[in-house]
Design an enzyme around this catalytic site. Structure first.
Site, PDB file in Angstrom:
ATOM      1  N   GLY A  34       0.829  -1.320  -0.005  1.00 50.69           N
ATOM      2  CA  GLY A  34      -0.100  -0.102   0.032  1.00 50.69           C
ATOM      3  C   GLY A  34       0.797   1.222  -0.138  1.00 50.69           C
ATOM      4  O   GLY A  34       2.188   1.221   0.359  1.00 50.69           O
ATOM      5  N   ARG A  42      17.458   1.017  -1.145  1.00 55.34           N
ATOM      6  CA  ARG A  42      16.066   0.772  -0.579  1.00 55.34           C
ATOM      7  C   ARG A  42      16.134  -0.915  -1.018  1.00 55.34           C
ATOM      8  O   ARG A  42      15.403  -1.758  -0.109  1.00 55.34           O
ATOM      9  CB  ARG A  42      14.873   1.440  -1.357  1.00 55.34           C
ATOM     10  N   ASP A  51       6.598  -5.263   6.927  1.00 54.35           N
ATOM     11  CA  ASP A  51       5.853  -3.926   7.000  1.00 54.35           C
ATOM     12  C   ASP A  51       6.605  -2.887   5.881  1.00 54.35           C
ATOM     13  O   ASP A  51       7.622  -2.250   6.414  1.00 54.35           O
ATOM     14  CB  ASP A  51       5.845  -3.413   8.119  1.00 54.35           C
ATOM     15  N   CYS A  66      -6.846   3.105   0.427  1.00 47.04           N
ATOM     16  CA  CYS A  66      -7.749   4.248   0.877  1.00 47.04           C
ATOM     17  C   CYS A  66      -7.639   5.329  -0.123  1.00 47.04           C
ATOM     18  O   CYS A  66      -6.414   5.646  -0.462  1.00 47.04           O
ATOM     19  CB  CYS A  66      -6.927   4.383   2.183  1.00 47.04           C
ATOM     20  N   ASN A  93      -4.164  10.395   9.258  1.00 45.35           N
ATOM     21  CA  ASN A  93      -3.155   9.453   9.762  1.00 45.35           C
ATOM     22  C   ASN A  93      -1.593  10.181   9.552  1.00 45.35           C
ATOM     23  O   ASN A  93      -0.822   9.965  10.396  1.00 45.35           O
ATOM     24  CB  ASN A  93      -3.036   8.407   8.514  1.00 45.35           C
ATOM     25  N   GLU A 114      -1.430  12.547  12.699  1.00 48.02           N
ATOM     26  CA  GLU A 114      -1.451  11.524  13.968  1.00 48.02           C
ATOM     27  C   GLU A 114       0.039  10.735  14.211  1.00 48.02           C
ATOM     28  O   GLU A 114       0.459  10.478  15.228  1.00 48.02           O
ATOM     29  CB  GLU A 114      -2.507  10.594  14.042  1.00 48.02           C
ATOM     30  N   HIS A 161     -15.515  -7.163  39.309  1.00 48.98           N
ATOM     31  CA  HIS A 161     -16.650  -6.726  40.051  1.00 48.98           C
ATOM     32  C   HIS A 161     -16.453  -6.240  41.542  1.00 48.98           C
ATOM     33  O   HIS A 161     -15.257  -6.131  41.856  1.00 48.98           O
ATOM     34  CB  HIS A 161     -17.374  -8.319  40.530  1.00 48.98           C
ATOM     35  N   GLU A 192     -15.028 -16.465  35.617  1.00 47.51           N
ATOM     36  CA  GLU A 192     -13.556 -16.739  36.070  1.00 47.51           C
ATOM     37  C   GLU A 192     -12.993 -18.064  35.625  1.00 47.51           C
ATOM     38  O   GLU A 192     -13.418 -18.999  35.642  1.00 47.51           O
ATOM     39  CB  GLU A 192     -13.703 -16.406  37.483  1.00 47.51           C
ATOM     40  N   PHE A 224       0.348 -27.096  43.955  1.00 48.26           N
ATOM     41  CA  PHE A 224       0.635 -25.718  44.411  1.00 48.26           C
ATOM     42  C   PHE A 224       2.046 -25.289  43.662  1.00 48.26           C
ATOM     43  O   PHE A 224       2.184 -24.314  43.518  1.00 48.26           O
ATOM     44  CB  PHE A 224       0.482 -25.556  46.016  1.00 48.26           C
ATOM     45  N   LYS A 267       2.762 -20.668  35.710  1.00 47.99           N
ATOM     46  CA  LYS A 267       1.367 -20.315  36.007  1.00 47.99           C
ATOM     47  C   LYS A 267       0.568 -20.304  34.615  1.00 47.99           C
ATOM     48  O   LYS A 267      -0.537 -20.632  34.720  1.00 47.99           O
ATOM     49  CB  LYS A 267       1.598 -19.044  36.855  1.00 47.99           C
ATOM     50  N   VAL A 309      -9.637 -13.373  34.155  1.00 46.49           N
ATOM     51  CA  VAL A 309     -10.247 -12.827  32.940  1.00 46.49           C
ATOM     52  C   VAL A 309      -9.566 -11.471  32.412  1.00 46.49           C
ATOM     53  O   VAL A 309      -9.204 -11.247  31.470  1.00 46.49           O
ATOM     54  CB  VAL A 309     -11.734 -12.745  32.726  1.00 46.49           C
ATOM     55  N   TYR A 332      -0.432   3.430  17.338  1.00 49.80           N
ATOM     56  CA  TYR A 332       0.132   2.129  17.304  1.00 49.80           C
ATOM     57  C   TYR A 332       0.092   1.162  18.525  1.00 49.80           C
ATOM     58  O   TYR A 332       0.993   0.569  19.120  1.00 49.80           O
ATOM     59  CB  TYR A 332       1.628   2.382  17.035  1.00 49.80           C
TER      60      TYR A 332
END
Length: 519
Positions: free
Chosen positions: A48, A105, A131, A161, A170, A173, A260, A329, A351, A358, A397, A431
């Site tokens: 693009g 390039r 990219d 686009c 764009n 920003e 919660h 949960e 345990f 974990k 979660v 980003y």
């Protein structure tokens, strides 16, 4: 590094093995069946003009794939160019008739592709995102040739686009703060960058789905998701990429995440279960309602789990909310409604195992964090489609959701701090994601457990098991095999037990061999 050395073609196939003729595409005499192996690495190639959101898509897609457990890395050609050319002067560098710049390039592209190869073969990478603009057929054919020689799959993502407002936004920003434009004012940056775009337009050759590129695998994303064109998706990973890209959007919105209110089981130090809110938990629910009213958030959606404590929190808001079972949960299996002290006393081995790893540990009859990530994938897809939203969930979660938005790995995810009565305000930006924490000044117990500081010797690390089926996930004595079979060679035969033992104990094995990861 020369171009010839980078893209050398093997002269012949293994003379001891002559495969039957097939209808697979071949490049010269090179046997290309390996590039169609299911587990072959995939090179995602962005296409693009500048300021079309390629880097935004690259980073977002990489974050998602890593979150679901697929090792992925971005190779941004702009970074390589800035290493080769320390000082950017003007758009003249991108003129197609600037021969010296064109050589630089191209050389940068070759170096980046060599790094892609190293990532796949030496670091066990599964997906690389290239990219760059890649706007010419010559450049894309060069990439395809590289991929064929190395038995990599290729999937193109073209961002198209023609909305001038989106392009201008764009540029302002993202590009104003680009390393190419240090200490320049906005007007000069906009003028130079628009001229840079014109330089690319001269040689831009979009993907042609009807003729030249009809056999390629790709997706065209038009006007930031207004329309899509999908062509010849090859495998499961590519279909997931397409599905993800069809769900994301760039419209401004805010995502609020909170747990919660404090529950009765929180006060007792118990995990899991389905207890109701404590007195302070109810105070938090009322404080949350007041906070949302003050914010005056338009079209806010509210999601909860199907457990009592999140529903009671949402009921106090006085708004419509949706219950999601997949937001429940993490399932602690036989350890549900127990304190950590009780677990350590009754199941000391379990345990200790959970403290060792974990993320991968699965409670007997329950879930692991890895299972939870897979369960929450539909939530991520829906969150990407939504506008302003509040998700009231649980500690594990919320850790998984935060890890996605903040790009945290599996090692960090289970230890992210998500206190009770704290709101996380997430605002997607160019980003990444801007994070704010909001305290509503309602006290609550601390349910966080820090990562253990003790280290276990590898010799003491047990085989990881699926706790509910006793099926090994992996072995601590993995036999290392080549990532991909060499092009044109016979697939390796299974090793005999004696030969496997020799490979484990031998000191003369190739250093570049890596184990094949399961995706």
């Amino acid at each position: 590094m020369s171009e010839n050395s980078t893209f050398s073609t093997e002269d012949s196939c293994n003379s001891s093995y002559k495969p039957h003729a097939s209808n697979l595409r071949r490049a010269g005499k090179t046997c290309s069946w390996a590039s169609y192996m299911t587990n072959s690495p995939t090179l995602i190639v962005m296409i693009g003009l500048p300021a079309r959101g390629k880097t935004y898509v690259s980073k977002k897609l990489t974050r998602y794939l890593n979150w679901i457990g697929v090792p992925t890395k971005v190779f941004n050609l702009g970074v390589y160019r800035r290493e080769a050319v320390k000082s950017y002067q003007s758009y003249d560098f991108f003129r197609h008739d600037n021969e010296e710049a064109m050589k630089i390039r191209k050389q940068c592209a070759l170096v980046a592709l060599e790094d892609v190869k190293a990532y796949f073969t030496e670091e066990s990478g599964q997906i690389a995102v290239f990219d760059a603009t890649n706007t010419t057929r010559e450049r894309r054919d060069m990439i395809l040739n590289f991929a064929k020689q190395n038995a990599f799959k290729v999937f193109f993502v073209e961002s198209v686009c023609d909305d001038p407002d989106v392009i201008a936004a764009n540029i302002l920003e993202v590009k104003v703060s680009s390393p190419d434009y240090p200490e320049r004012n906005r007007e000069n940056v906009m003028e130079d960058f628009l001229k840079r775009i014109e330089c690319y337009k001269v040689t831009y050759q979009p993907l042609d789905p009807d003729n030249y590129d009809k056999d390629l695998s790709f997706i065209k994303v038009m006007n930031v998701g207004q329309r899509f064109l999908v062509n010849r998706v090859q495998d499961y990973i590519q279909s997931k990429i397409v599905y993800y890209l069809m769900n994301i959007h760039v419209h401004p919105r805010t995502i609020y995440l909170c747990r919660h209110g404090e529950s009765e089981f929180n006060l007792l130090g118990k995990i899991g279960g389905d207890s109701g809110l404590s007195v302070r938990g109810k105070q938090f629910a009322h404080a949350l309602k007041k906070f949302l009213e003050e914010q005056e958030i338009q079209d806010l959606k509210v999601w909860t789990s199907q457990l009592k404590r999140t529903i009671q929190t949402a009921e106090s808001l006085g708004v419509t909310y949706e219950q999601w079972k997949i937001l429940n949960e993490i399932d602690a299996g036989v350890c549900e409604e127990m304190t950590y002290s009780e677990i350590e006393q009754r199941y000391p081995e379990e345990f200790a195992l959970r403290d060792q790893e974990k993320y991968l540990y699965r409670y007997p009859g329950g879930e692991s964090y890895q299972d939870l990530v897979q369960r929450l994938e539909p939530v991520i897809m829906e969150l990407e489609r939504q506008g302003n939203i509040l998700v009231i969930s649980h500690q594990a979660v919320m850790r998984c959701l935060l890890a996605y938005f903040l790009d945290k790995g599996a090692d960090e995810l289970p230890y992210l701090r998500c206190p009770l009565h704290i709101i996380f305000k997430l605002t997607p930006v160019a980003y990444g994601c801007k994070v704010e924490t909001i305290t509503l000044n309602v006290d609550a117990v601390d349910t966080h457990r820090d990562k253990p500081t003790h280290n276990f010797p590898k010799s003491q690390t047990p085989v990881r098991m699926r706790r509910n089926s006793f099926t090994p996930l992996s072995s601590s004595n993995t036999i290392r095999r080549p990532r991909n079979y060499s092009v044109g060679s016979r697939p390796l035969k299974p090793l005999s037990p004696l030969r496997a033992l020799d490979m484990q104990e031998g000191a003369d094995q190739p250093k570049t061999q890596v184990s094949i990861p399961v995706v």
